[in-house]
Design a protein around this motif. Sequence first.
Motif, PDB file in Angstrom:
ATOM      1  N   CYS A   4      93.978  81.027 -20.653  1.00 23.97           N
ATOM      2  CA  CYS A   4      94.083  82.422 -21.032  1.00 23.97           C
ATOM      3  C   CYS A   4      93.548  83.288 -19.912  1.00 23.97           C
ATOM      4  O   CYS A   4      92.597  82.928 -19.241  1.00 23.97           O
ATOM      5  CB  CYS A   4      93.275  82.694 -22.310  1.00 23.97           C
ATOM      6  SG  CYS A   4      93.145  84.440 -22.751  1.00 23.97           S
ATOM      7  N   ILE A   9      83.769  80.473 -18.572  1.00 18.38           N
ATOM      8  CA  ILE A   9      84.340  81.802 -18.813  1.00 18.38           C
ATOM      9  C   ILE A   9      83.798  82.709 -17.729  1.00 18.38           C
ATOM     10  O   ILE A   9      82.586  82.861 -17.591  1.00 18.38           O
ATOM     11  CB  ILE A   9      83.956  82.332 -20.198  1.00 18.38           C
ATOM     12  CG1 ILE A   9      84.411  81.371 -21.298  1.00 18.38           C
ATOM     13  CG2 ILE A   9      84.559  83.722 -20.429  1.00 18.38           C
ATOM     14  CD1 ILE A   9      83.798  81.661 -22.657  1.00 18.38           C
ATOM     15  N   PHE A  44      84.330  87.587 -24.414  1.00 22.63           N
ATOM     16  CA  PHE A  44      85.298  86.569 -24.831  1.00 22.63           C
ATOM     17  C   PHE A  44      84.999  86.134 -26.263  1.00 22.63           C
ATOM     18  O   PHE A  44      83.849  85.883 -26.627  1.00 22.63           O
ATOM     19  CB  PHE A  44      85.211  85.372 -23.883  1.00 22.63           C
ATOM     20  CG  PHE A  44      86.163  84.262 -24.224  1.00 22.63           C
ATOM     21  CD1 PHE A  44      87.475  84.310 -23.793  1.00 22.63           C
ATOM     22  CD2 PHE A  44      85.751  83.181 -24.985  1.00 22.63           C
ATOM     23  CE1 PHE A  44      88.359  83.285 -24.104  1.00 22.63           C
ATOM     24  CE2 PHE A  44      86.621  82.158 -25.294  1.00 22.63           C
ATOM     25  CZ  PHE A  44      87.934  82.211 -24.861  1.00 22.63           C
ATOM     26  N   TYR A  70      83.645  86.483 -15.832  1.00 20.56           N
ATOM     27  CA  TYR A  70      83.828  87.930 -15.960  1.00 20.56           C
ATOM     28  C   TYR A  70      83.901  88.503 -14.554  1.00 20.56           C
ATOM     29  O   TYR A  70      82.954  88.387 -13.776  1.00 20.56           O
ATOM     30  CB  TYR A  70      82.680  88.550 -16.744  1.00 20.56           C
ATOM     31  CG  TYR A  70      82.608  88.087 -18.181  1.00 20.56           C
ATOM     32  CD1 TYR A  70      83.175  88.838 -19.205  1.00 20.56           C
ATOM     33  CD2 TYR A  70      81.992  86.890 -18.504  1.00 20.56           C
ATOM     34  CE1 TYR A  70      83.116  88.407 -20.527  1.00 20.56           C
ATOM     35  CE2 TYR A  70      81.928  86.448 -19.827  1.00 20.56           C
ATOM     36  CZ  TYR A  70      82.490  87.215 -20.824  1.00 20.56           C
ATOM     37  OH  TYR A  70      82.435  86.776 -22.129  1.00 20.56           O
ATOM     38  N   TYR A 106      89.224  82.182 -18.550  1.00 21.38           N
ATOM     39  CA  TYR A 106      88.509  80.978 -18.967  1.00 21.38           C
ATOM     40  C   TYR A 106      89.375  79.766 -18.727  1.00 21.38           C
ATOM     41  O   TYR A 106      90.597  79.824 -18.790  1.00 21.38           O
ATOM     42  CB  TYR A 106      88.041  81.063 -20.424  1.00 21.38           C
ATOM     43  CG  TYR A 106      89.063  80.817 -21.497  1.00 21.38           C
ATOM     44  CD1 TYR A 106      89.802  81.858 -22.040  1.00 21.38           C
ATOM     45  CD2 TYR A 106      89.269  79.533 -22.008  1.00 21.38           C
ATOM     46  CE1 TYR A 106      90.715  81.637 -23.053  1.00 21.38           C
ATOM     47  CE2 TYR A 106      90.181  79.300 -23.021  1.00 21.38           C
ATOM     48  CZ  TYR A 106      90.902  80.359 -23.546  1.00 21.38           C
ATOM     49  OH  TYR A 106      91.807  80.146 -24.555  1.00 21.38           O
ATOM     50  N   VAL A 147      88.718  88.872 -17.571  1.00 19.56           N
ATOM     51  CA  VAL A 147      88.069  87.711 -18.180  1.00 19.56           C
ATOM     52  C   VAL A 147      89.004  86.513 -18.062  1.00 19.56           C
ATOM     53  O   VAL A 147      90.122  86.537 -18.570  1.00 19.56           O
ATOM     54  CB  VAL A 147      87.731  87.962 -19.666  1.00 19.56           C
ATOM     55  CG1 VAL A 147      87.006  86.751 -20.246  1.00 19.56           C
ATOM     56  CG2 VAL A 147      86.874  89.213 -19.801  1.00 19.56           C
ATOM     57  N   THR A 185      92.915  87.535 -19.428  1.00 21.96           N
ATOM     58  CA  THR A 185      93.105  88.922 -19.816  1.00 21.96           C
ATOM     59  C   THR A 185      92.865  89.759 -18.582  1.00 21.96           C
ATOM     60  O   THR A 185      91.768  89.785 -18.045  1.00 21.96           O
ATOM     61  CB  THR A 185      92.123  89.335 -20.925  1.00 21.96           C
ATOM     62  OG1 THR A 185      90.805  89.117 -20.468  1.00 21.96           O
ATOM     63  CG2 THR A 185      92.360  88.525 -22.181  1.00 21.96           C
TER      64      THR A 185
END
Length: 466
Positions: free
Chosen positions: A47, A426, A355, A428, A407, A405, A49
């Motif tokens: 994923c 994860i 997240f 940032y 992961y 973000v 974003t």
Amino acid sequence: MKRNLRKKVKKFLWGFCFSAVLLLSQMRIIADAQISHMPPYASKILCETDSEQPVNIQELSLYATAAVLMDADSGRVLYGKNQDMVLAMASTTKIMTCILVLENVSLDDVLTVSSYAAGMPKVKLYIQKGEQYTVRELLHSLMLESHNDSAVALAEFVGKRFLADELRDKDTADYTVDESKKAMAAFAALMNQKAAELRCENTWFITPNGLDATEETAMEDGSILQKEHCTTAAELARIMSYCIKESPCADAFLEITRTRTYSFYENDRSYTCTNHNAFLDMMSGALTGKTGFTNKAGYCYVGALERDGRTFVVALLACGWPNNKTYKWSDTRELMQYGLDNYFYRSFLAEEIAFDEELLREIPVQNGQTAILGDRAYTKVRIAGRENTSQQDGLLMRTDEQVKVKYNMAENLIAPVEPGMTVGTIDYMVGDTVYRTEAIITVDSIGAIDLEWCMRQILERFFSFS
């Protein structure tokens, strides 16, 4: 009776064969993984974003050839103009001299002046060979009045500790010029070591006072490597950030550099040092700073401001030449105000950014023991980083900046699995830089299928048959 026994034996054999096949297949999976050098888990970005949009950064009208506005807490450059241009730094050098003296000796230590230190050019305290002063007195002379002779006396006092026993034990008043230069070189090496630790790759110190200097080093191939006393605006800001935030002597550094006047009496003379950092009275929250000037460097300045939980550092190099002495103050004010108006603390774990742990899925475990023969093993996972309050939780950002973000997590694992194993991260990010990382870790303990487990499964199946 015989029919039931035959039935039991038949089921036992089927169970044994099934378990043996299962064991062999799992062992082959492990062998294949080892042969192909498979990692403990295979990472894959599941994923991302990323709603980051291009933003228009305000252009400032600055006099300085090179300038930086930095967030002192993160080291992030918030605004830069020729931020990596290598230039002379003049007496802004003295922030490094001050912090290294504080970190290596006591304020109450007493030093003796050499003839070499006493012979430094203006601006100077006019200390004399053989005179004695405390480190505290000369540090105030160094940072308030920018005295060049005090800088050398302090550098010799620290640097001689890294020389051979003969010179270390010798009275500095008896040093020859060559011996004084050896102590100075040892201190310069300490300065460059600290610069390297702070990731200042384009900074090079030769003198403790910032006077323009060049040194030559003979290389193995016979060539001559020439280096100048220099830095960049970004690296000078990084050094100041260390002095006020990270150094174990940050409080002492701030106390000295914020002192308005300092008086002392030594060697039958009275001295008064006055702070020439005019920025301390220019803006609310002004924290510290150091000016500098040489004919080569022009006017330079590095300073810090703290307000509303935000700490900004400004570094200016080549900010005009006579008669442009005030340019550095207007540039500093403009950069600091830009930071105050545009950058605010935003938490990475805020509801709209953090997240969502519910997006995490269980991970299948190859060769993992299960309660029922033939089932597939899985482990739950969770985020571990959020209880680590030592990690940077946020960043000074503009309201139009987006946090990206990303992961990644293992697609599968190979038993055995223990609780707390890291199986993903994860990140940032703002721009291309990661400012916070959280660990994804396993929750369950899952043993590997082995001969003992298979035999236990066979026996349980055998005795469960009636």
